[in-house]
Motif scaffolding. Structure first.
Motif, PDB file in Angstrom:
ATOM      1  N   PHE B 144       0.817  -1.221   0.000  1.00  0.00           N
ATOM      2  CA  PHE B 144       0.000   0.000   0.000  1.00  0.00           C
ATOM      3  C   PHE B 144       0.846   1.265   0.000  1.00  0.00           C
ATOM      4  O   PHE B 144       0.308   2.379  -0.006  1.00  0.00           O
ATOM      5  CB  PHE B 144      -0.922   0.025   1.219  1.00  0.00           C
ATOM      6  N   GLY B 145       2.164   1.101   0.011  1.00  0.00           N
ATOM      7  CA  GLY B 145       3.036   2.268   0.044  1.00  0.00           C
ATOM      8  C   GLY B 145       4.332   1.931   0.750  1.00  0.00           C
ATOM      9  O   GLY B 145       4.393   0.978   1.542  1.00  0.00           O
ATOM     10  N   GLU B 151       4.579   6.015  -3.185  1.00  0.00           N
ATOM     11  CA  GLU B 151       3.556   5.149  -3.761  1.00  0.00           C
ATOM     12  C   GLU B 151       4.196   3.927  -4.431  1.00  0.00           C
ATOM     13  O   GLU B 151       5.221   4.055  -5.112  1.00  0.00           O
ATOM     14  CB  GLU B 151       2.732   5.904  -4.798  1.00  0.00           C
ATOM     15  N   VAL B 180      -0.415   2.890   5.692  1.00  0.00           N
ATOM     16  CA  VAL B 180      -0.811   4.079   4.929  1.00  0.00           C
ATOM     17  C   VAL B 180      -2.050   3.847   4.077  1.00  0.00           C
ATOM     18  O   VAL B 180      -2.540   4.771   3.425  1.00  0.00           O
ATOM     19  CB  VAL B 180       0.330   4.562   3.994  1.00  0.00           C
ATOM     20  N   GLY B 181      -2.570   2.624   4.062  1.00  0.00           N
ATOM     21  CA  GLY B 181      -3.620   2.237   3.136  1.00  0.00           C
ATOM     22  C   GLY B 181      -4.988   2.798   3.466  1.00  0.00           C
ATOM     23  O   GLY B 181      -5.281   3.162   4.604  1.00  0.00           O
ATOM     24  N   VAL B 182      -5.820   2.844   2.434  1.00  0.00           N
ATOM     25  CA  VAL B 182      -7.218   3.256   2.563  1.00  0.00           C
ATOM     26  C   VAL B 182      -8.087   2.270   1.783  1.00  0.00           C
ATOM     27  O   VAL B 182      -7.589   1.526   0.935  1.00  0.00           O
ATOM     28  CB  VAL B 182      -7.439   4.699   2.053  1.00  0.00           C
ATOM     29  N   PRO B 183      -9.398   2.269   2.078  1.00  0.00           N
ATOM     30  CA  PRO B 183     -10.277   1.262   1.464  1.00  0.00           C
ATOM     31  C   PRO B 183     -10.298   1.266  -0.067  1.00  0.00           C
ATOM     32  O   PRO B 183     -10.509   0.208  -0.664  1.00  0.00           O
ATOM     33  CB  PRO B 183     -11.650   1.612   2.052  1.00  0.00           C
ATOM     34  N   THR B 184     -10.089   2.418  -0.689  1.00  0.00           N
ATOM     35  CA  THR B 184     -10.057   2.390  -2.158  1.00  0.00           C
ATOM     36  C   THR B 184      -8.898   1.525  -2.650  1.00  0.00           C
ATOM     37  O   THR B 184      -9.019   0.860  -3.681  1.00  0.00           O
ATOM     38  CB  THR B 184      -9.928   3.820  -2.724  1.00  0.00           C
ATOM     39  N   GLN B 185      -7.794   1.517  -1.944  1.00  0.00           N
ATOM     40  CA  GLN B 185      -6.678   0.639  -2.321  1.00  0.00           C
ATOM     41  C   GLN B 185      -7.023  -0.821  -2.098  1.00  0.00           C
ATOM     42  O   GLN B 185      -6.639  -1.691  -2.881  1.00  0.00           O
ATOM     43  CB  GLN B 185      -5.424   1.007  -1.515  1.00  0.00           C
ATOM     44  N   THR B 211      -6.651   3.889   9.796  1.00  0.00           N
ATOM     45  CA  THR B 211      -7.472   3.351   8.717  1.00  0.00           C
ATOM     46  C   THR B 211      -7.572   1.827   8.759  1.00  0.00           C
ATOM     47  O   THR B 211      -8.196   1.228   7.891  1.00  0.00           O
ATOM     48  CB  THR B 211      -6.905   3.753   7.340  1.00  0.00           C
ATOM     49  N   ILE B 213      -9.065  -0.578  10.689  1.00  0.00           N
ATOM     50  CA  ILE B 213     -10.351  -1.266  10.795  1.00  0.00           C
ATOM     51  C   ILE B 213     -11.211  -0.987   9.560  1.00  0.00           C
ATOM     52  O   ILE B 213     -11.886  -1.888   9.031  1.00  0.00           O
ATOM     53  CB  ILE B 213     -11.079  -0.866  12.099  1.00  0.00           C
ATOM     54  N   ALA B 214     -11.159   0.239   9.076  1.00  0.00           N
ATOM     55  CA  ALA B 214     -11.893   0.557   7.837  1.00  0.00           C
ATOM     56  C   ALA B 214     -11.396  -0.314   6.685  1.00  0.00           C
ATOM     57  O   ALA B 214     -12.192  -0.813   5.880  1.00  0.00           O
ATOM     58  CB  ALA B 214     -11.744   2.046   7.495  1.00  0.00           C
ATOM     59  N   LEU B 217     -12.681  -3.916   7.193  1.00  0.00           N
ATOM     60  CA  LEU B 217     -14.100  -4.063   6.862  1.00  0.00           C
ATOM     61  C   LEU B 217     -14.326  -3.920   5.366  1.00  0.00           C
ATOM     62  O   LEU B 217     -15.226  -4.560   4.805  1.00  0.00           O
ATOM     63  CB  LEU B 217     -14.926  -3.047   7.652  1.00  0.00           C
TER      64      LEU B 217
END
Lengths: 298, 298
Positions: B144-145, B151, B180-185, B211, B213-214, B217
């Protein structure tokens, strides 16, 4: 997603209200300046609760007298009754936030009235505020659970939310006051409310059990574009003494910006506020991005 | 959602590896007993890295000799090369986890080899493990980075993941090593991998920027059913010194159970482990549910 998310910055009110340290007025104004510089356009700045009950907010008039009114920022005050509304009008707030707790037990402990009594008072306040051109939000607290009653029935929350909207609230905010919510609840509440009301919906999440950002992103995924957050993640609930507080503005900003959404804020500008708050409050604040740093760095 | 989520408990390995305090073997075995009692059925128990490079894991053989083999638990060991595999076979692990960093710079600092060299070595290890009937996972780290390169291109991660699966890995784990990750990744990686491989997909999230737990899920929402987590949220990354670590098992359990999914764990049984770990490590652990308590209480 290319949505623009509106963050209502609640650190000066909900954030500071439950801290052990009471900040002097000038420190509150400095906090408000910092979040404004970082991009806040709606700030819950003060509470017009009784000073003897909420001493941390006793200087509401002084705070409102000191904020910069030239920046196009909407300053909100928490109001619980007609007396508070009179003070809010005199202090020239731009918007008010009236709280009704979905849990009757919580409402009695918090406001010394039943939920029905508080809803009636809230709608009276809403009517009075709107007559003065003040934007009026009703927040339904303990919408995701109550520390005394446990589960709060979805239908009860939705009934209160819809009646608040029908009674004149220009925005309804559903609050996870004690930080027990999960995204399935966000969906059920959003879908249920949308099926019955076209009023704008806003959410207030706490990160007490680490679900706050997931809940915020779930709300956004459902089309909700207004969320409360608190710089540094300060705040909390007196009924959950060991718990972390509101979702941190910087953590929410990090997530939504990295997901390609915009907020009008500048995350880098906000980061030092966590240290400012930590120094003022005498303890590290729960926000994570201010500790870990943004990514990518450049 | 009525899915059953499989949690790979990584506190004994990834959790403890980066702590300043090195736990004695008996304390590691106590941790393993506690998570097993709480429901863990896959436990990353040890690393077969060189003892001079990773002193916290030097007692891998002793740990494996001490674990209860009568409970149907699959014990995993981290393996980086043939020498480590020989030790893993001798110690009779049930599964191995081989790590390849998607970022070449990170891989060189971590494993003193290029990503391509490490992938070749990993696939050699996978082949050797499977010849001994050992289940083999390949983890793609920094998916994720990267703290050095920034990136990491999605296509690079997917290429490595697919080649790992085609090379014999029975499961591919995508790791947000630095949080560093987010759900879109999560979605892009999951969709991209699924389009090219039918191999089981697993994720490893850190909560460094709140981020975690988000992300977990989001993965579950995409149908992923195997996730890493660490009791107490211990762990972290030596390249992110102020950061919190792996997503906490108790926080993940709280979220998924309250959303109606099952895990086979008993959250209440796990909660005291946070205090055990805090006492062993000499600092509070990042998990939140162990501080705030479950909800509803009864």
């Amino acid at each position: 997603m290319s949505a623009t998310i509106e963050i209502v910055e609640v650190s000066p009110r909900d954030g500071l209200q439950n801290e052990h340290v009471i900040l002097p007025t000038e420190a509150k104004l400095e906090l408000i300046r910092q979040v404004a510089d970082a991009g806040a356009r709606r700030i819950e700045a003060v509470s017009f609760a009784r000073a003897d009950l909420v001493p941390a907010m006793a200087d509401a008039e002084d705070v409102m007298a000191g904020v910069d009114r030239t920046r196009g920022i909407s300053y909100a005050g928490l109001v619980l009754n007609r007396r508070g509304l009179d003070r809010a009008i005199a202090a020239a707030v731009d918007e008010i936030n009236v709280v009704v707790c979905a849990s009757d037990t919580f409402n009695r402990r918090n406001q010394n009235a039943s939920t029905e009594e508080s809803l009636a008072a809230a709608l009276d306040v809403v009517t009075g505020a709107r007559a003065h051109g003040i934007f009026a939000t009703v927040t339904i607290a303990t919408a995701f659970g109550c520390p005394f009653e446990g589960e709060v029935p979805l239908e009860r929350v939705l009934d209160l939310a819809v009646r608040a909207a029908e009674g004149g609230a220009q925005e309804v905010c559903l609050a996870d006051t004690i930080g027990v919510g999960v995204p399935t609840q966000v969906r059920a509440l959003t879908d249920g409310f949308r099926a019955r009301s076209a009023a704008p919906l806003r959410f207030h999440f706490h990160n007490t059990r680490n679900t706050g950002i997931a809940n915020a992103l779930a709300a956004i995924d459902l089309g909700v574009t207004t969320l409360d957050a608190s710089a540094g993640g300060i705040g909390g609930c007196p009924f959950a003494p060991n718990a972390t507080g509101n979702i941190a503005t910087e953590d929410l900003l990090y997530a939504i910006e990295r997901m390609g959404m915009s907020s009008g804020w500048n995350l880098a500008t906000l980061l030092p506020t966590a240290d400012f708050l930590g120094a003022q409050l005498g303890h590290p604040v729960p926000a994570m991005v201010s500790k870990a740093g943004v990514f990518p760095n450049s």
